[in-house]
Design a protein around this motif. Structure first.
Motif, PDB file in Angstrom:
ATOM      1  N   LEU A  36       0.821  -1.270   0.005  1.00 18.78           N
ATOM      2  CA  LEU A  36      -0.025  -0.044  -0.165  1.00 18.78           C
ATOM      3  C   LEU A  36       0.828   1.342  -0.013  1.00 18.78           C
ATOM      4  O   LEU A  36       0.547   2.152  -0.589  1.00 18.78           O
ATOM      5  N   ARG A  40       0.976   4.141  -3.047  1.00 14.67           N
ATOM      6  CA  ARG A  40       0.723   5.459  -2.680  1.00 14.67           C
ATOM      7  C   ARG A  40       2.042   6.521  -3.034  1.00 14.67           C
ATOM      8  O   ARG A  40       1.830   7.483  -3.742  1.00 14.67           O
ATOM      9  N   THR A  43       2.378   6.742  -6.662  1.00 13.66           N
ATOM     10  CA  THR A  43       1.345   7.549  -7.184  1.00 13.66           C
ATOM     11  C   THR A  43       1.639   9.042  -7.124  1.00 13.66           C
ATOM     12  O   THR A  43       1.596  10.080  -8.090  1.00 13.66           O
ATOM     13  N   CYS A  60      -5.429   5.690   0.313  1.00 13.81           N
ATOM     14  CA  CYS A  60      -5.300   4.188  -0.282  1.00 13.81           C
ATOM     15  C   CYS A  60      -6.003   3.365   0.651  1.00 13.81           C
ATOM     16  O   CYS A  60      -5.808   3.469   1.727  1.00 13.81           O
ATOM     17  N   GLN A  62      -6.857  -1.045   1.094  1.00  9.94           N
ATOM     18  CA  GLN A  62      -6.524  -2.388   0.291  1.00  9.94           C
ATOM     19  C   GLN A  62      -7.647  -3.471   0.606  1.00  9.94           C
ATOM     20  O   GLN A  62      -7.950  -3.643   1.731  1.00  9.94           O
ATOM     21  N   ASN A  68      -6.191   0.587  -4.017  1.00  8.04           N
ATOM     22  CA  ASN A  68      -6.818   1.799  -4.841  1.00  8.04           C
ATOM     23  C   ASN A  68      -6.513   2.871  -4.065  1.00  8.04           C
ATOM     24  O   ASN A  68      -6.851   2.920  -2.901  1.00  8.04           O
ATOM     25  N   CYS A  69      -6.128   3.922  -4.849  1.00  6.58           N
ATOM     26  CA  CYS A  69      -5.800   5.359  -4.202  1.00  6.58           C
ATOM     27  C   CYS A  69      -6.643   6.445  -5.008  1.00  6.58           C
ATOM     28  O   CYS A  69      -6.620   6.397  -6.246  1.00  6.58           O
ATOM     29  N   GLN A  82      -4.485   2.147  -9.103  1.00  5.23           N
ATOM     30  CA  GLN A  82      -4.665   0.913  -8.714  1.00  5.23           C
ATOM     31  C   GLN A  82      -3.586  -0.036  -9.143  1.00  5.23           C
ATOM     32  O   GLN A  82      -2.859   0.060 -10.151  1.00  5.23           O
TER      33      GLN A  82
END
Length: 117
Positions: A36, A40, A43, A60, A62, A68-69, A82
């Motif tokens: 995670l 992040r 991103t 984010c 999980q 997913n963020c 993702q």
């Protein structure tokens, strides 16, 4: 007697040093991060490399299968990323509807660490 005292002092010094190493290793573990944190960070690095600033840094979540963020830029562009937890360690990062990156998380993190993004 002096040799015994010197030996005891040396052993104590070694134990203190080892304790320090153990605490440093424990402190680095969260920095090294997990999946995670990697998604992040990648991103954020990619969006900043595109010249945008964050209004809301990515948050984010999980599940058992993916990370997913979601965040936004100061221009109110949605930031979405993702990554599937399938062992491939890949991420897709989008600014709005435009995909700005699709590839290896570790490649992004390594390039950012070298200042190449």
């Amino acid at each position: 007697m002096k040799k015994s005292l010197a030996l005891s002092a040396s052993v104590a010094l070694i134990l203190v040093a080892l304790t320090g190493c153990a605490s440093q290793i424990a402190a680095l573990k969260p920095v090294g991060g997990d999946a995670l944190a990697g998604v992040r960070t990648a991103t954020i690095d990619l969006v900043l490399a595109e010249g945008y600033e964050f209004l809301e840094a990515p948050v984010c979540t999980q599940s058992e299968t993916e990370i997913n963020c979601l965040g936004s830029t100061t221009e109110n562009i949605e930031v979405i990323s993702q990554s599937l937890l399938d062992g491939n360690k890949l991420v897709v990062v989008k600014l709005g509807t435009e995909t700005i990156y699709q590839g290896s998380i570790s490649d992004v993190l390594e390039k950012a660490a070298r200042g190449e993004l």
